[in-house]
Write an enzyme that holds these catalytic residues in place. Sequence first.
Site, PDB file in Angstrom:
ATOM      1  N   GLY A 480       0.835  -1.193   0.000  1.00  0.00           N
ATOM      2  CA  GLY A 480       0.000   0.000   0.000  1.00  0.00           C
ATOM      3  C   GLY A 480       0.869   1.242   0.000  1.00  0.00           C
ATOM      4  CB  VAL A 481       1.447   3.998  -1.926  1.00  0.00           C
ATOM      5  CG1 VAL A 481       2.219   5.313  -1.896  1.00  0.00           C
ATOM      6  CG2 VAL A 481       2.294   2.899  -2.542  1.00  0.00           C
ATOM      7  N   GLY A 482       0.409   5.404   1.018  1.00  0.00           N
ATOM      8  CA  GLY A 482      -0.491   6.426   1.559  1.00  0.00           C
ATOM      9  C   GLY A 482       0.228   7.744   1.691  1.00  0.00           C
ATOM     10  CG  PHE A 484       3.164   7.970   7.401  1.00  0.00           C
ATOM     11  CD1 PHE A 484       3.433   8.988   8.300  1.00  0.00           C
ATOM     12  CD2 PHE A 484       3.850   6.772   7.528  1.00  0.00           C
ATOM     13  CE1 PHE A 484       4.367   8.813   9.319  1.00  0.00           C
ATOM     14  CE2 PHE A 484       4.781   6.590   8.537  1.00  0.00           C
ATOM     15  CZ  PHE A 484       5.044   7.627   9.433  1.00  0.00           C
ATOM     16  CB  VAL A 487       2.020  -0.052   3.836  1.00  0.00           C
ATOM     17  CG1 VAL A 487       1.844  -1.108   4.919  1.00  0.00           C
ATOM     18  CG2 VAL A 487       1.455   1.280   4.302  1.00  0.00           C
ATOM     19  CE  LYS A 502       1.328   4.352   8.723  1.00  0.00           C
ATOM     20  NZ  LYS A 502      -0.093   4.640   8.940  1.00  0.00           N
ATOM     21  CG  ASP A 598      -7.947  10.125   7.615  1.00  0.00           C
ATOM     22  OD1 ASP A 598      -8.900  10.446   6.858  1.00  0.00           O
ATOM     23  OD2 ASP A 598      -6.801   9.889   7.204  1.00  0.00           O
TER      24      ASP A 598
END
Length: 792
Positions: A480-482, A484, A487, A502, A598
Amino acid sequence: MNTQKSNRHWFSLLLVIVAVTTTIDPFIAQNTTTYVPAENILLNCGAPSGKLYALDGRAWGGDIRSSYAPAIKNTVSAIPSNQNSSIPTVPYMTTRIFKTQFTYTFPVTPGRKFIRLYFYPSNYTNLNFTASNSSFTVSVGSYTLLRNFSALLTTQAMNRDYMTKEFSVNVSSNTLNLTFTPSSAKENAFAFVNGIEIVSTPQIFNGSDIFSQPLIVGTTSTLTIDEHTALETVVRLNVGGQSVSPVDDSRLYREWDDDSPYIYGAVVGMTYPKDPNVTIKYSDTIPEYIAPPVVYGTARSMGPNASVNLNYNLTWIATVDAGFSYLVRLHFCEIINPVTKVNMRVFDVFINNQTAIQGLDVITYTNGGGIGAPIYLDFIVFFPNTSASSQQDLWVALHPDISSKPVYYDAELNGLEIFKLNDSTGNLYAQKLSAYALRHWRRRQKLILQSSVSSNQGRVFSISEIKTATKYFSESLVIGVGGFGKVYRGEINGGLTCVAIKRGNRLSNQGAHEFRTEIEVLSKLRHRHLVSLVGYCDEKDEMILVYDFMANGTLRDHLYKTQNPPLTWKQRLEICIGAARGFHYLHTGAKPGIIHRDVKTTNILLDDKWVAKVSDFGLSKVTPELDCTHVSTTVKGSFGYLDPEYFWNQKLTEKSDVYSFGVVLFEVLCGRPAMDRSLPEEQVSLSNWAMHCKRNNTIDQIIDPNLKDDVSPDSLEKFVEIAEKCLANQGTERPSMGDVLWNLEVALQMLSNAEKGESSFDPISTSSREGMMSSIDTSEDSVFSDLRSPRG
Ligand SMILES: *[C@@H]1O[C@H](CO)[C@@H](O)[C@H](O)[C@H]1NC(C)=O
Ligand SMILES: *[C@@H]1O[C@H](CO)[C@@H](O)[C@H](O)[C@H]1NC(C)=O
Ligand SMILES: *[C@@H]1O[C@H](CO)[C@@H](O)[C@H](O)[C@H]1NC(C)=O
Ligand SMILES: *[C@@H]1O[C@H](CO)[C@@H](O)[C@H](O)[C@H]1NC(C)=O
Ligand SMILES: *[C@@H]1O[C@H](CO)[C@@H](O)[C@H](O)[C@H]1NC(C)=O
Ligand SMILES: *[C@@H]1O[C@H](CO)[C@@H](O)[C@H](O)[C@H]1NC(C)=O
Ligand SMILES: *[C@@H]1O[C@H](CO)[C@@H](O)[C@H](O)[C@H]1NC(C)=O
Ligand SMILES: *[C@@H]1O[C@H](CO)[C@@H](O)[C@H](O)[C@H]1NC(C)=O
Ligand SMILES: *[C@@H]1O[C@H](CO)[C@@H](O)[C@H](O)[C@H]1NC(C)=O
Ligand SMILES: *[C@@H]1O[C@H](CO)[C@@H](O)[C@H](O)[C@H]1NC(C)=O
Ligand SMILES: *[C@@H]1O[C@H](CO)[C@@H](O)[C@H](O)[C@H]1NC(C)=O
Ligand SMILES: *[C@@H]1O[C@H](CO)[C@@H](O)[C@H](O)[C@H]1NC(C)=O
């Protein structure tokens, strides 16, 4: 001389047969309400067909002309030359010797079995076989139970004449093939066995409800023991009591030994039996086959003197082979009178000098069962291969935990079992593993992380540990990419534990703040519906967070734009309930409460059992307690979920999370994103569009088409009603998260009533137009009294 001896021996054997056959068959006399194994095979190897009774009354059949061994070629039936009246005649006084590979085939029902192998390594009358020439492998299907095994060396090491080896293997087909293969490494080696026992068991290793899975000691992770796991019993102790013979076990024919030889040091505590008026209360989660009453009915405690107890650890030590993981099962039951209530005896359990559980209060864990109600806890410990020694000590230690000021500064234990788990190649035999085998084994271990029961603070990782875990931040491990950062999926604890890692963007200031917030929040809070922080790394400007790995990804991954099969209505309700519990806990369980800020479908994660877990606390804020009723702050959050009141006035309260959760509920109902710019303008924002459709009475037109069949109309109506309330413009008009949770539970109850075909009575909908929330309290004690009130 030998012949004479053995004749005498056969004579005494006949006496035993005559004596026992005249008594009642013990199998018929036993309690039929308890577990009855489908298979209970006792094969007396090397003996003629027909039954011989062992001293405990169990009947063994000989393997000569037995259907289990149709062609006994290249085998020899023998009588040990070394006669000794202290050795049980059945099954040890005959032996089958194999010069080449040989397989016994047992027709069985599929399922888990205990396989017990009986060995008496002796020289054999009139034959050239001497015990020292035996070395062999025993395997079942793909599992190697023993390799290069010398019963003689093993018994000599144990200082005994004969021995039993016990294994637990799951059989998936209708035959169990047990193969004996003489070692090829040793010239003229042979295999032998005196007795084989096969007993079906329930799935006794799949965890109790207290720990649904065994906890890996020193971590917050659990290990799944499933049908692929084979185990070998290392020790099984009736703590504080005498040894229990197989016939006195609860139909699994286990032997429980006296624990005193395993106690470490001079201070051994005191042993005691249960009060005569206490009965051992079994339950569906702890049935009698877990351990018999005679085991739970005796215990060892530290002793009566609190100051002595505070100065020592009551410790048991067992020797284990390095290179394997072990399951440690601890059995507890309060059985004497003073200890009847919560916070009377509270203690810590250490395994290998690490805290396995802190503040264990057995009465609390019985979940209302109280005195006489047994519990057991499972833990996993791994012993890496070291150059020092192939044998190591496994320590289990108890010490009073006085932090809650219990009545007694004491600790107790009723039973202890230790099992070795098979390695990747299905082996249980001890041998130094090659690097390849170890790597392979790690991959094979099915590790699933679950909610934590440990109060451990996050662990601090070094950057090199993180690099090892993520293969130097390999792109192939990105899950995953967020905002922040990225991941990664990683492995820690020598590959035993799968985690999500993360890695923060080093250049971002905001990142640094979020990083600290996340660590602060998550190290304080632990809940089944909050994702657990395993630890973090802040070495060399790195900002890295390590979490439990969630096998089923985000809630959004299962709603739209996905290859995953659509969730059923029931699954959706259960996930929403789980997430609501997590948010409710955040708002009310912590002091002061915490606002997530959030709430969205990508921050609700799902583990392998579909348990919802709230994640991502980087934006969360502590609620104000005294000074004012809201936090004034710059607006943060995600578009499509943002509370309009918060947006316009910058007033942050828990009700902002409730608003966003309302959007989540509609997303779950409609199977579309909160914002979808590809749609006509009035439909872009899900919250606006859903409210419009609700007012226009066309909600049914926007429901996820995958859902329509399995939704019960009343549960749907309840769901929409609560989702709509969440989206009220004013925070004060919105329900609390606890009310949301309660109504979602009502919706689930309606669905299950509908599935059962019962007419569902909804005490709330009748009055909902006027004031839904006020009507809830009156309903709690009646129709839905089995539902847990969020206010309770
Ligand atoms: C059989 O077991 C049940 C439940 O454990 C018990 O209530 C009953 O008294 C037992 N009967 C006998 C004959 O032991
Ligand atoms: C018989 O066995 C007992 C205990 O296993 C042992 O102490 C004794 O020495 C043995 N006797 C002979 C003659 O082997
Ligand atoms: C078996 O025989 C060998 C040699 O014949 C002897 O050294 C050994 O002590 C015997 N072992 C036993 C257990 O009797
Ligand atoms: C035992 O071995 C010796 C030498 O290897 C051999 O002469 C003898 O025939 C063997 N006895 C039996 C019974 O096999
Ligand atoms: C079998 O065990 C013997 C000692 O009992 C050892 O010397 C030998 O190396 C082992 N063989 C294998 C293949 O492990
Ligand atoms: C057991 O062995 C028999 C005979 O070799 C074979 O037909 C059967 O497939 C085997 N079963 C399993 C489960 O390995
Ligand atoms: C048993 O082992 C010894 C030593 O390894 C060997 O000399 C002897 O021949 C073996 N006996 C048989 C029957 O193989
Ligand atoms: C057992 O007997 C004692 C003494 O008579 C009494 O105080 C206690 O309440 C009884 N316990 C149970 C579980 O009945
Ligand atoms: C536990 O600590 C004791 C005392 O410090 C030490 O002797 C022992 O080796 C340790 N055990 C393990 C398994 O680390
Ligand atoms: C008990 O064991 C734990 C873990 O090994 C250790 O930290 C503690 O010091 C021990 N306490 C005593 C009194 O020996
Ligand atoms: C959910 O997780 C379980 C366990 O890892 C896995 O078997 C299953 O395939 C997953 N389902 C989806 C849809 O990802
Ligand atoms: C409102 O409802 C009416 C009748 O059900 C329907 O014809 C109309 O299209 C709806 N309007 C909107 C904007 O959805």
